[in-house]
Design an enzyme around this catalytic site. Structure first.
Site, PDB file in Angstrom:
ATOM      1  N   ARG A  64       0.820  -0.824  -0.019  1.00  0.00           N
ATOM      2  CA  ARG A  64      -0.275   0.516  -0.027  1.00  0.00           C
ATOM      3  C   ARG A  64       1.335   1.470   0.048  1.00  0.00           C
ATOM      4  O   ARG A  64       2.105   1.424   0.918  1.00  0.00           O
ATOM      5  CB  ARG A  64      -0.687   0.473   0.861  1.00  0.00           C
ATOM      6  CG  ARG A  64      -1.181  -0.695   1.657  1.00  0.00           C
ATOM      7  CD  ARG A  64      -2.478  -1.312   1.159  1.00  0.00           C
ATOM      8  NE  ARG A  64      -3.384  -2.418   0.769  1.00  0.00           N
ATOM      9  CZ  ARG A  64      -4.717  -2.871   1.379  1.00  0.00           C
ATOM     10  NH1 ARG A  64      -4.712  -1.542   2.025  1.00  0.00           N
ATOM     11  NH2 ARG A  64      -5.221  -3.507   1.521  1.00  0.00           N
ATOM     12  N   GLU A  97       1.333   3.683   1.098  1.00  0.00           N
ATOM     13  CA  GLU A  97       0.104   4.740   2.435  1.00  0.00           C
ATOM     14  C   GLU A  97       1.112   6.701   2.372  1.00  0.00           C
ATOM     15  O   GLU A  97       2.492   5.789   2.078  1.00  0.00           O
ATOM     16  CB  GLU A  97       0.670   4.591   3.778  1.00  0.00           C
ATOM     17  CG  GLU A  97      -0.682   3.073   3.681  1.00  0.00           C
ATOM     18  CD  GLU A  97      -1.841   2.822   4.007  1.00  0.00           C
ATOM     19  OE1 GLU A  97      -2.307   4.196   3.483  1.00  0.00           O
ATOM     20  OE2 GLU A  97      -2.501   2.047   3.376  1.00  0.00           O
ATOM     21  N   ARG A 112      -0.595   3.141  12.470  1.00  0.00           N
ATOM     22  CA  ARG A 112      -0.888   1.323  12.664  1.00  0.00           C
ATOM     23  C   ARG A 112      -0.812   1.008  10.879  1.00  0.00           C
ATOM     24  O   ARG A 112      -1.686   0.242  10.435  1.00  0.00           O
ATOM     25  CB  ARG A 112      -2.632   1.377  12.544  1.00  0.00           C
ATOM     26  CG  ARG A 112      -3.591   2.586  11.794  1.00  0.00           C
ATOM     27  CD  ARG A 112      -4.596   1.945  12.902  1.00  0.00           C
ATOM     28  NE  ARG A 112      -5.834   2.944  11.893  1.00  0.00           N
ATOM     29  CZ  ARG A 112      -6.390   3.065  11.967  1.00  0.00           C
ATOM     30  NH1 ARG A 112      -7.539   1.807  12.569  1.00  0.00           N
ATOM     31  NH2 ARG A 112      -7.684   3.488  11.370  1.00  0.00           N
ATOM     32  N   GLU A 125      -9.048  -1.614  13.685  1.00  0.00           N
ATOM     33  CA  GLU A 125      -9.675  -2.685  12.094  1.00  0.00           C
ATOM     34  C   GLU A 125      -8.971  -3.642  12.839  1.00  0.00           C
ATOM     35  O   GLU A 125      -7.511  -2.924  12.155  1.00  0.00           O
ATOM     36  CB  GLU A 125     -10.227  -1.442  11.526  1.00  0.00           C
ATOM     37  CG  GLU A 125     -10.515  -2.201  10.228  1.00  0.00           C
ATOM     38  CD  GLU A 125      -9.858  -2.078   8.917  1.00  0.00           C
ATOM     39  OE1 GLU A 125     -10.065  -0.950   8.443  1.00  0.00           O
ATOM     40  OE2 GLU A 125      -9.523  -2.595   8.025  1.00  0.00           O
ATOM     41  N   SER A 153     -11.060  -6.560   7.949  1.00  0.00           N
ATOM     42  CA  SER A 153     -12.820  -6.260   6.478  1.00  0.00           C
ATOM     43  C   SER A 153     -13.054  -7.700   5.783  1.00  0.00           C
ATOM     44  O   SER A 153     -12.186  -8.053   4.873  1.00  0.00           O
ATOM     45  CB  SER A 153     -11.336  -5.015   6.080  1.00  0.00           C
ATOM     46  OG  SER A 153     -12.065  -4.419   4.889  1.00  0.00           O
ATOM     47  N   ARG A 211      -1.074  -5.789  12.117  1.00  0.00           N
ATOM     48  CA  ARG A 211      -1.854  -5.162  12.584  1.00  0.00           C
ATOM     49  C   ARG A 211      -2.573  -5.992  14.339  1.00  0.00           C
ATOM     50  O   ARG A 211      -3.103  -5.179  14.957  1.00  0.00           O
ATOM     51  CB  ARG A 211      -3.174  -4.632  11.898  1.00  0.00           C
ATOM     52  CG  ARG A 211      -4.308  -3.918  12.200  1.00  0.00           C
ATOM     53  CD  ARG A 211      -4.269  -2.297  12.594  1.00  0.00           C
ATOM     54  NE  ARG A 211      -4.345  -1.603  10.711  1.00  0.00           N
ATOM     55  CZ  ARG A 211      -4.627  -1.589  10.593  1.00  0.00           C
ATOM     56  NH1 ARG A 211      -5.711  -1.570  10.633  1.00  0.00           N
ATOM     57  NH2 ARG A 211      -4.619  -0.692   8.904  1.00  0.00           N
TER      58      ARG A 211
END
Ligand code: 4AD
Length: 430
Positions: free
Chosen positions: A239, A241, A247, A353, A356, A404
């Protein structure tokens, strides 16, 4: 070969036995010209080795001097006899000592390491105690630790974190295998984004635009189309990011599963708190936080909802389900009774979270429509969409971020602590 002992195995029953061990010299303490202590470490176990110059043992004063000149963290072999100490040992995990007969330095560490392992191993409690006592202790910052990760990883807490991580991954695998899931591997070099959005690493694949897979999503679904009823994958996920948070990583380990579904199974989750998204939004509203009706929960709102759920339902673990269509990826199945919502869920631990998941769209027409509505160029994922026109069963699945989950299980405050060599927006080395 010779028989090597593991430090962790040395207990009272080994007393009197001759042993051969290799470890890192964690501490070296000269006592006199004739005596010294060397503490050897293997992962989380330590043992005290005692050198006493004596003709009987074949130990000379030169040998004692030689050993006290070893640099800390050098790799050392010791031959000796296990003995029981006169007093309980506070500084080592093992309650036996080794009376050294021979000692060798196999590979020396540089004399001064960039971080001191004793400093790195200190807990928050140690700092609090020192503060009360008016002492000043060195705090090793997270960045410094990561810069010298090969040293930092040697602390007992880091040794524990990555063993826990291994077990979490193993449990995931074991459980799914016991439920007839098949482990698969999907490509990480792909032609189009799998989760949409800007968070994708772009690259050239033999001159052709491509990207690093943001998840195994499209391919695990194609495996379902390919006749595998239940699949899982453990693999890297990328990802791009661009924000620094506690996180988010740019590369993490995804634990993914996907399965055919025949009916609604939600009611079987009787022990877990299931909260409709709308109810979560309502709880937040009553507590003074307004969420746009079809909008997403930001990190702060999720945390707050975690606290509200804890107060109302006395649990740290819950499932929020039936998210608005607008905040879920294009492949998510809209609800039959109201297509503004989706058959989707997130799982939270303490308002963060970890999982998902959702039912997926299994008709090519709706899939293409949703992709277009979400701004995805359908031509980049045409092979995926076409897979659903050759006979595709209804299916659903989920993804978990390994780092995570371990961060939250261990109540750590930063995901970089659960990634051995983390990749974040700033970090590509080591
Ligand atoms: O919520 P995400 O993006 O969902 C998917 O990738 C879907 N394909 C999953 C599915 O099967 N529907 O990511 C799944 C999980 C999150 O719940 C979170 O635990 C973790 O991956 N995660 C991250 N972990 C570390 N760094 C990041 N940047 C993460 N982004 C998501």
């Amino acid at each position: 070969g010779r028989s090597w002992s593991q430090i962790g195995d040395l207990d009272d029953s080994a007393a009197g036995r001759s042993v051969l061990i290799r470890g890192a010299a964690q501490a070296i303490r000269p006592v006199s010209k004739k005596m010294a202590f060397v503490v050897l470490r293997q992962s989380m176990s330590t043992v005290q080795c005692v050198l006493v110059a004596s003709a009987d043992a074949g130990v000379s004063t030169q040998m004692v001097r030689f050993a006290t000149a070893f640099s800390k963290e050098s790799i050392v072999d010791v031959e000796g006899v296990v003995s029981l100490p006169k007093e309980p040992l506070k500084a080592t995990t093992q309650q036996v000592e080794i009376q050294v007969r021979k000692i060798y330095c196999i590979n020396r560490a540089i004399p001064t390491l960039p971080i001191n392992l004793e400093d790195a191993a200190r807990s928050e409690a140690d700092f609090e105690k020192a503060e009360l006592a008016g002492e000043k202790l060195v705090r090793v910052g997270q960045d410094t630790r990561l810069n010298y990760r090969a040293i930092d990883l040697r602390t007992p807490s880091n040794q524990a974190v990555f063993r826990i991580q291994c077990q979490v991954e193993n449990k995931f695998r074991e459980f799914l295998l016991s439920k007839d899931f098949v482990g698969i591997h999907t490509p990480k070099l792909i032609s189009g984004s799998s989760e949409g959005g800007a968070a994708v690493f772009k690259l050239l694949y033999n001159g052709q635009p491509a990207c690093l897979a943001q998840s195994p999503q499209l391919y695990k679904q194609m495996a379902i189309c390919g006749g595998f009823e239940r699949v899982f994958e453990v693999g890297p996920v990328f990802r791009a990011e661009n924000s620094n948070t506690h996180r988010h990583l740019c590369e993490f380990v995804g634990l993914d599963a996907e399965m055919e579904i025949k009916e609604h199974y939600f009611e079987y989750l009787d022990k877990t708190l299931k909260l409709p998204y709308e109810e979560g939004v309502q709880m937040l509203k009553e507590a003074g936080t307004e969420i746009e009706p079809m909008g997403d929960l930001n990190t702060e709102a999720e945390k707050k909802l975690g606290r509200l759920v804890r107060e109302k339902y006395n649990t740290d673990f819950f499932i929020l389900y039936r998210y608005p269509l607008a905040v879920r990826p294009f492949y998510t199945m809209p609800c039959y009774d109201n297509p503004a919502y989706t058959n989707s869920f997130d799982v939270f631990i303490r308002g963060e979270e970890i999982i998902s998941g959702a039912q997926r769209i299994h008709t090519p027409e709706l899939l293409a429509k949703r992709a277009t509505e979400c701004g995805i160029d359908v031509s980049t994922i045409s092979a995926y969409i076409e897979s659903f026109s050759y006979g595709a069963p209804p299916h659903g699945g989920f993804g978990v971020g390994l780092e995570r989950v371990v961060m939250l299980f261990c109540a750590l405050n930063n995901i970089r602590k659960t990634s051995m060599f983390p990749r974040d927006p700033q970090r590509l080395v080591p």
